[in-house]
Design a protein around this motif. Structure first.
Motif, PDB file in Angstrom:
ATOM      1  N   HIS A   1      -8.557  -5.302  -1.245  1.00  0.00           N
ATOM      2  CA  HIS A   1      -8.163  -5.255  -2.648  1.00  0.00           C
ATOM      3  C   HIS A   1      -9.186  -4.619  -3.572  1.00  0.00           C
ATOM      4  O   HIS A   1      -9.628  -5.216  -4.539  1.00  0.00           O
ATOM      5  CB  HIS A   1      -7.772  -6.648  -3.124  1.00  0.00           C
ATOM      6  N   ASN A   2      -9.550  -3.384  -3.303  1.00  0.00           N
ATOM      7  CA  ASN A   2     -10.281  -2.578  -4.259  1.00  0.00           C
ATOM      8  C   ASN A   2      -9.268  -2.073  -5.306  1.00  0.00           C
ATOM      9  O   ASN A   2      -8.097  -1.860  -4.975  1.00  0.00           O
ATOM     10  CB  ASN A   2     -10.923  -1.386  -3.519  1.00  0.00           C
ATOM     11  N   PRO A   3      -9.722  -1.870  -6.559  1.00  0.00           N
ATOM     12  CA  PRO A   3      -8.788  -1.360  -7.584  1.00  0.00           C
ATOM     13  C   PRO A   3      -8.088  -0.065  -7.184  1.00  0.00           C
ATOM     14  O   PRO A   3      -6.905   0.134  -7.518  1.00  0.00           O
ATOM     15  CB  PRO A   3      -9.695  -1.122  -8.800  1.00  0.00           C
ATOM     16  N   LYS A   4      -8.785   0.826  -6.494  1.00  0.00           N
ATOM     17  CA  LYS A   4      -8.128   2.073  -6.064  1.00  0.00           C
ATOM     18  C   LYS A   4      -6.969   1.770  -5.125  1.00  0.00           C
ATOM     19  O   LYS A   4      -5.867   2.302  -5.281  1.00  0.00           O
ATOM     20  CB  LYS A   4      -9.137   2.997  -5.358  1.00  0.00           C
ATOM     21  N   ASN A   5      -7.207   0.916  -4.128  1.00  0.00           N
ATOM     22  CA  ASN A   5      -6.162   0.577  -3.165  1.00  0.00           C
ATOM     23  C   ASN A   5      -4.962  -0.081  -3.840  1.00  0.00           C
ATOM     24  O   ASN A   5      -3.810   0.253  -3.553  1.00  0.00           O
ATOM     25  CB  ASN A   5      -6.720  -0.366  -2.090  1.00  0.00           C
ATOM     26  N   LEU A   6      -5.229  -1.018  -4.733  1.00  0.00           N
ATOM     27  CA  LEU A   6      -4.126  -1.727  -5.387  1.00  0.00           C
ATOM     28  C   LEU A   6      -3.378  -0.819  -6.361  1.00  0.00           C
ATOM     29  O   LEU A   6      -2.155  -0.931  -6.510  1.00  0.00           O
ATOM     30  CB  LEU A   6      -4.640  -2.984  -6.092  1.00  0.00           C
ATOM     31  N   ALA A   7      -4.093   0.091  -7.016  1.00  0.00           N
ATOM     32  CA  ALA A   7      -3.407   1.055  -7.892  1.00  0.00           C
ATOM     33  C   ALA A   7      -2.488   1.950  -7.060  1.00  0.00           C
ATOM     34  O   ALA A   7      -1.390   2.313  -7.492  1.00  0.00           O
ATOM     35  CB  ALA A   7      -4.422   1.889  -8.667  1.00  0.00           C
TER      36      ALA A   7
ATOM     37  N   LEU B   1      -3.876  -6.489  -9.039  1.00  0.00           N
ATOM     38  CA  LEU B   1      -4.836  -5.534  -9.597  1.00  0.00           C
ATOM     39  C   LEU B   1      -5.552  -6.180 -10.792  1.00  0.00           C
ATOM     40  O   LEU B   1      -6.785  -6.105 -10.909  1.00  0.00           O
ATOM     41  CB  LEU B   1      -4.100  -4.249 -10.013  1.00  0.00           C
TER      42      LEU B   1
END
Lengths: 116, 116, 116, 116
Positions: free
Chosen positions: B23-29, B78
């Motif tokens: 759950h990094n912000p890039k992955n969740l975005a 996110l």
């Protein structure tokens, strides 16, 4: 704050401004797409570390909060015109997912099992 | 249901399954983008009339509810890893928008003034 | 103009500006998402008729051309770092689709059969 | 292969199947969104390293090629109904960008100057 109340507040907001004439599901799905694009833009060139610590910068933090709110606003407005109570819809989905991804089996195996 | 409670429930759900490592912000975005794409797919070939009445068909209604829930689930996850309380963020945004789109001025003028 | 040449020109453009350090597939897929969002924004509040005649207005026509070009630019850059020749990839896909959607069977039946 | 020829081939493909009745710019912009979502899905949980080496796996490589082709197919079909020649549009955009991002000034400074 109650999610159903937020949905209602957004509905009143649109009614007061006569915006419902634009609120066909296709239009709102497109507006949602556009807002997600603006949210994604914030993160697109960042490393994982930069993305994970973005809220430490006050200016970026405000940008992130604002874009997240825009995405939620359009999602709830889309739900409104479709007559969907999002708290119930999410609750139902989590019940399904709890069965689909039982705890001991899926731990650390997102790649194999997919996610939500 | 309380939106903050829903955010917390999703956070627990991910913790129990050891999903936070993804759950990094890039992955969740990106996951959010993908879910919005699935939601959009339902409406892409429909006329305005077909889109507006889609919930009258039980099968499509269930599909719509499910995709809306997925979008909300990823948006809240996110928000979770960014430490954003979405009820507050949306409330703040609505306050800003109430000033930006005063009622008598904007009625029926979305095209000229933009929206949310 | 040859599509492979366009891919190469974009690659040179990025190399000259030292942009390849940002060109991970994740980053470029996110940039593509963002550009599609900007393209979608142009059409989101329009009726079908307004959308179909948008190029009659010189200002909007220029906006549309510019956003279409941005989407293509990022798509080709993503293809570049993945080593995909897009002319070949599209040609292969059209061969598959010609079998999947034979002409007499699918005429006017996009809703039933899906599309590309 | 020539990009204008590809646009024409896709146009013939749609004509033969009577698909143009579905090809309003709104519909095609939505289909484009959906295809970008499917492309993004492939990369969403990957690390940068995994994303950069995805084409080493034959199965994933085929998936990537297929989704890239779908995105291009819908982009070109959208351009078709808008009467936009994409080779010209991209060439014009690259001319603008060459002025906007002069080589010595922007090297390695994408974060400061933005991109394409």
């Amino acid at each position: 704050m109650n999610l159903s109340d937020l949905q209602r507040a957004l509905d009143d907001f649109a009614t007061e401004r006569d915006w419902h004439r634009f609120h066909n599901p296709k239009n709102l799905a497109m507006a949602l797409t556009n807002e997600v694009g603006e949210l994604v833009e914030i993160f697109q060139w960042l490393t994982f570390d930069q993305a994970a610590t973005i809220m430490e910068d006050a200016h970026h933090a405000e940008q992130v909060r604002s874009e997240l709110a825009d995405v939620l606003a359009y999602l709830l407005q889309l739900a409104n015109i479709l007559g969907v109570d999002m708290a119930t819809a999410l609750h139902d989905k989590m019940t399904v997912n709890a069965r689909r991804f039982p705890i001991p089996l899926t731990q650390g195996q997102a790649a194999e099992y997919g996610q939500l």
